[in-house]
Write a protein that holds these residues in place. Structure first.
Motif, PDB file in Angstrom:
ATOM      1  N   GLY A   1       2.172   8.032 -15.165  1.00  0.00           N
ATOM      2  CA  GLY A   1       3.478   8.080 -14.525  1.00  0.00           C
ATOM      3  C   GLY A   1       3.452   7.504 -13.131  1.00  0.00           C
ATOM      4  N   ILE A   2       2.267   7.508 -12.508  1.00  0.00           N
ATOM      5  CA  ILE A   2       2.084   6.888 -11.202  1.00  0.00           C
ATOM      6  C   ILE A   2       0.959   5.872 -11.348  1.00  0.00           C
ATOM      7  CG2 ILE A   2       0.588   8.782 -10.443  1.00  0.00           C
ATOM      8  CD1 ILE A   2       1.645   8.175  -7.552  1.00  0.00           C
ATOM      9  N   ILE A   3       1.247   4.634 -10.938  1.00  0.00           N
ATOM     10  CA  ILE A   3       0.253   3.577 -11.169  1.00  0.00           C
ATOM     11  C   ILE A   3      -0.300   2.987  -9.875  1.00  0.00           C
ATOM     12  CG2 ILE A   3       1.252   3.024 -13.413  1.00  0.00           C
ATOM     13  CD1 ILE A   3       1.651   0.503 -10.678  1.00  0.00           C
ATOM     14  N   ASN A   4       0.217   3.441  -8.738  1.00  0.00           N
ATOM     15  CA  ASN A   4      -0.401   3.051  -7.474  1.00  0.00           C
ATOM     16  C   ASN A   4      -0.285   4.205  -6.485  1.00  0.00           C
ATOM     17  OD1 ASN A   4      -1.679   0.788  -5.949  1.00  0.00           O
ATOM     18  ND2 ASN A   4      -0.001   1.227  -4.530  1.00  0.00           N
TER      19      ASN A   4
ATOM     20  N   ASN B   1      -5.103   4.529  11.030  1.00  0.00           N
ATOM     21  CA  ASN B   1      -4.541   5.857  10.827  1.00  0.00           C
ATOM     22  C   ASN B   1      -4.009   6.023   9.410  1.00  0.00           C
ATOM     23  OD1 ASN B   1      -3.730   8.438  12.154  1.00  0.00           O
ATOM     24  ND2 ASN B   1      -1.685   7.743  11.562  1.00  0.00           N
ATOM     25  N   PHE B   2      -3.405   4.945   8.882  1.00  0.00           N
ATOM     26  CA  PHE B   2      -2.908   4.964   7.508  1.00  0.00           C
ATOM     27  C   PHE B   2      -4.040   5.253   6.526  1.00  0.00           C
ATOM     28  CE2 PHE B   2      -2.550   2.525   3.561  1.00  0.00           C
ATOM     29  CZ  PHE B   2      -1.391   3.048   3.014  1.00  0.00           C
ATOM     30  N   HIS B   3      -5.176   4.576   6.711  1.00  0.00           N
ATOM     31  CA  HIS B   3      -6.295   4.783   5.782  1.00  0.00           C
ATOM     32  C   HIS B   3      -7.078   6.057   6.080  1.00  0.00           C
ATOM     33  CE1 HIS B   3      -6.077   1.321   3.167  1.00  0.00           C
ATOM     34  NE2 HIS B   3      -5.719   0.592   4.201  1.00  0.00           N
ATOM     35  N   ARG B   4      -6.844   6.663   7.235  1.00  0.00           N
ATOM     36  CA  ARG B   4      -7.467   7.953   7.548  1.00  0.00           C
ATOM     37  C   ARG B   4      -6.674   9.108   6.958  1.00  0.00           C
ATOM     38  NH1 ARG B   4      -7.178  11.814  11.921  1.00  0.00           N
ATOM     39  NH2 ARG B   4      -5.419  10.649  12.807  1.00  0.00           N
ATOM     40  N   ILE B   5      -5.314   8.975   6.944  1.00  0.00           N
ATOM     41  CA  ILE B   5      -4.472  10.098   6.520  1.00  0.00           C
ATOM     42  C   ILE B   5      -3.654   9.793   5.269  1.00  0.00           C
ATOM     43  CG2 ILE B   5      -2.573  11.614   7.203  1.00  0.00           C
ATOM     44  CD1 ILE B   5      -3.463  11.274  10.113  1.00  0.00           C
ATOM     45  N   SER B   6      -2.819   8.758   5.336  1.00  0.00           N
ATOM     46  CA  SER B   6      -1.830   8.524   4.274  1.00  0.00           C
ATOM     47  C   SER B   6      -2.455   8.136   2.942  1.00  0.00           C
ATOM     48  CB  SER B   6      -0.832   7.442   4.720  1.00  0.00           C
ATOM     49  OG  SER B   6      -0.103   7.859   5.837  1.00  0.00           O
ATOM     50  N   PHE B   7      -3.300   7.120   2.953  1.00  0.00           N
ATOM     51  CA  PHE B   7      -3.825   6.638   1.668  1.00  0.00           C
ATOM     52  C   PHE B   7      -4.675   7.682   0.948  1.00  0.00           C
ATOM     53  CE2 PHE B   7      -6.375   3.961  -1.190  1.00  0.00           C
ATOM     54  CZ  PHE B   7      -5.325   3.325  -1.853  1.00  0.00           C
ATOM     55  N   PRO B   8      -5.531   8.433   1.635  1.00  0.00           N
ATOM     56  CA  PRO B   8      -6.254   9.505   0.928  1.00  0.00           C
ATOM     57  C   PRO B   8      -5.311  10.528   0.287  1.00  0.00           C
ATOM     58  CG  PRO B   8      -7.334   9.049   3.005  1.00  0.00           C
ATOM     59  CD  PRO B   8      -6.044   8.270   3.016  1.00  0.00           C
ATOM     60  N   ARG B   9      -4.205  10.824   0.939  1.00  0.00           N
ATOM     61  CA  ARG B   9      -3.238  11.761   0.351  1.00  0.00           C
ATOM     62  C   ARG B   9      -2.586  11.151  -0.896  1.00  0.00           C
ATOM     63  NH1 ARG B   9       0.004  14.072   5.711  1.00  0.00           N
ATOM     64  NH2 ARG B   9      -1.756  15.243   6.607  1.00  0.00           N
ATOM     65  N   MET B  10      -2.301   9.858  -0.850  1.00  0.00           N
ATOM     66  CA  MET B  10      -1.755   9.183  -2.036  1.00  0.00           C
ATOM     67  C   MET B  10      -2.724   9.281  -3.204  1.00  0.00           C
ATOM     68  SD  MET B  10      -0.230   5.615  -0.518  1.00  0.00           S
ATOM     69  CE  MET B  10       0.651   5.576   1.037  1.00  0.00           C
TER      70      MET B  10
ATOM     71  N   GLU C   1       0.828  -1.213   0.000  1.00  0.00           N
ATOM     72  CA  GLU C   1       0.000   0.000   0.000  1.00  0.00           C
ATOM     73  C   GLU C   1       0.861   1.261   0.000  1.00  0.00           C
ATOM     74  OE1 GLU C   1      -4.114  -0.669   2.094  1.00  0.00           O
ATOM     75  OE2 GLU C   1      -2.567  -1.357   3.490  1.00  0.00           O
ATOM     76  N   VAL C   2       1.862   1.265  -0.864  1.00  0.00           N
ATOM     77  CA  VAL C   2       2.720   2.446  -1.000  1.00  0.00           C
ATOM     78  C   VAL C   2       2.668   2.935  -2.446  1.00  0.00           C
ATOM     79  CG1 VAL C   2       4.245   1.692   0.849  1.00  0.00           C
ATOM     80  CG2 VAL C   2       4.792   1.078  -1.505  1.00  0.00           C
ATOM     81  N   PRO C   3       2.983   4.212  -2.687  1.00  0.00           N
ATOM     82  CA  PRO C   3       2.938   4.754  -4.042  1.00  0.00           C
ATOM     83  C   PRO C   3       3.973   4.094  -4.955  1.00  0.00           C
ATOM     84  CG  PRO C   3       2.932   6.522  -2.427  1.00  0.00           C
ATOM     85  CD  PRO C   3       3.256   5.263  -1.688  1.00  0.00           C
TER      86      PRO C   3
END
Length: 517
Positions: free
Chosen positions: A279-282, A226-235, A153-155
């Motif tokens: 250019g970004i696929i995940n 917390n990851f799905h509250r903050i990080s993933f939405p930003r991704m 679950e990283v870019p």
């Protein structure tokens, strides 16, 4: 550019290699001063991103990238990829930007800390350069590093040109700090050697921060929440607005592409075909992708190596899964054939496995000091596990020595599973990389095997990098450890037979100097 007909008429040329090489060497012919290779683009991006340390493990196609850093950035070859990432994570925690350089199989080794790091959170930006090998030029398998983005679950960035590679690395460090996870950038040999214009941007947009230890107020489950509250939405927000994704609408049919094949598409795409380059696929920018599919009657997905994008699309598209394109490496004529079949829902595809005889495989060097040892092993009727160092070249005729060789460092563990006492052949780099764990397990669980360590003190397959001397460690752990010179006037077969007849574990440290280094 050379005349294709003239080039193709020459005996021994492979159609796919010629078409790809000719079209992409055109960039070098037309390039002006100031143009750079993909390799230089990556180095400049590290410098301009104020990277403090680069770690990694050598291997095709990324060895030259680490070597190109010179004295400009602190860097080191690590014992294995897991350690390389752990070191980079430690630097990130203390507020220093870091990078890891690995080939695709190294992603398997570093996946443990990678997956956890996404919810653990990090400090300063951390970028993983994953060098894939479509077509399996110099690797033990063909795999797609982009899949690790979905698992961890990283870019994931998949740049098509040197300029895009430079921008991807620059933006990846910013994104890594914004979402507090490592970022993967997939590249290939063809991208590293391709050329293009680069506009450097020295100034960084943000100041790297140390790890926020407040994350430890949360449970492990709470960290994922917390990851799905903050990080993933930003991704997702970044992926949807990234300028590294380009959309050119020109007709009723369209192509979605990513990575180096985007350059191939740009070189031959018909005027009446639209093109969405990702250019970004995940995370996949689904709003952009869905809009593209809604606006076109037929859509072809062009990507290497696996159908990573294609599998994520719920609406029907054409690509690898429909037989329009092959798995693995993509060449110009593959795209042309797919375009010709754009109106067909499926395309019949004959997969003819490539043989060693057809392609040709590098054999053991004629002056290899281990040939007497290999010949002696050949005369024994025992199962043999090999490794992914030079010994892998004994697997094919005329020696046909190995029964199995799964990964770097796997020989000892594999031999422990044999139904009778057999032999594990492992290089000293393979032993240090991960084979030492197999040896510890073998002793602990009282297995029966003979371990032969090819102790030449270099990683010969990847350029002669230095290897730590584990003689003291091995000899202190395995009582029956013997050092031999495989080129000395000794009866190697007799030595091997006596070791195989004895109980327990025996280790032979076969010391020799690689003539290449």
């Amino acid at each position: 550019m050379k005349n294709f007909k003239k080039v193709l008429s020459k005996e021994g040329y492979n159609l796919k290699k010629v078409l790809s090489k000719e079209v992409y060497n055109l960039r070098k012919v037309l390039s002006k001063e100031g143009h750079n290779s993909g390799l230089n683009a990556a180095v400049y991006a590290f410098l301009d991103s104020d990277v403090k340390i680069v770690t990694g493990v050598p291997g095709f196609p990324i060895t030259s990238l680490m070597e190109a850093l010179g004295e400009r950035i602190r860097h080191e070859w690590s014992i294995n990829e897991k350690v390389a990432l752990e070191l980079a994570l430690g630097s990130s925690v203390c507020g220093e930007r870091s990078a890891v350089i690995t080939k695709h199989v190294g992603m398997n080794v570093l996946s443990d800390p990678l997956v956890t790091s996404a919810t653990h959170t990090i400090g300063a930006g951390l970028v993983i350069i994953a060098g894939d090998d479509p077509g399996v030029q110099k690797s033990q398998n063909e795999q797609d590093s982009r899949l690790y983005g979905l698992i961890a679950e990283v870019p994931v960035f998949d740049p098509p040109t040197p300029e895009a590679l430079y921008l991807s690395i620059k933006e990846a460090f910013e994104l890594s700090e914004n979402v507090s996870t490592p970022v993967i950038i997939r590249l290939t040999d063809r991208l590293l050697i391709s050329e293009g214009n680069i506009t450097r941007e020295i100034k960084s947009k943000s100041k790297p921060m140390c790890l926020d230890k407040k994350i430890w107020h949360l449970t492990m489950f709470g960290k994922h929440q917390n990851f799905h509250r903050i990080s993933f939405p930003r991704m997702r927000e970044y992926a949807g607005r990234s300028n590294l994704n380009t959309y050119k609408k020109r007709g009723a049919s369209g192509i979605i592409s990513s990575g180096f094949p985007t350059s191939l598409v740009d070189s031959i795409i018909p005027d009446n075909f639209s093109h969405l380059s990702l250019g970004i696929i995940n995370p996949l920018p689904l709003d952009t992708v869905n809009r593209f599919m809604d606006e076109h009657e037929r859509v072809l997905v062009v990507e290497e190596t696996e159908p990573v994008i294609e599998r994520q699309l719920t609406k029907r598209v054409l690509g690898k899964l429909t037989g329009h394109l092959p798995y693995g490496i993509i060449e110009i004529e593959d795209i042309q054939k797919a375009i010709q079949n754009i109106n067909n829902d499926t395309v019949a595809r004959d997969i003819i496995p490539q043989t060693i005889k057809e392609r040709g495989l590098r054999q053991i060097c004629q002056d290899c000091p281990y040939i007497p040892l290999y010949n002696a092993i050949k005369e024994l009727n025992v199962p043999v596990a090999g490794d992914l160092g030079c010994s892998i070249m004994t697997s094919s005729p005329p020696l046909s020595l190995l029964d199995a060789a799964f990964s770097l460092g796997s020989a000892i563990g594999t031999a422990c599973g044999f139904s009778r006492k057999g032999i594990a052949i492992i290089g000293d780099f393979g032993l240090a990389h991960s084979g030492i764990a197999g040896l510890i397990n073998a002793v602990h669980n009282k297995h029966e095997l003979l371990v032969i360590v090819l102790q030449n003190e270099v990683a010969a397959m990847t350029g002669g990098q230095q290897v730590p001397d584990l003689t003291g460690l091995v000899s202190s752990y395995v009582k029956d450890t013997e050092i031999i010179d495989p080129q000395a006037n000794i009866d190697i077969k007799d030595i091997l037979e006596k070791k195989l007849e004895s109980k327990g574990i025996s280790v032979i440290l076969a010391r020799a100097v690689c003539p290449r280094y």
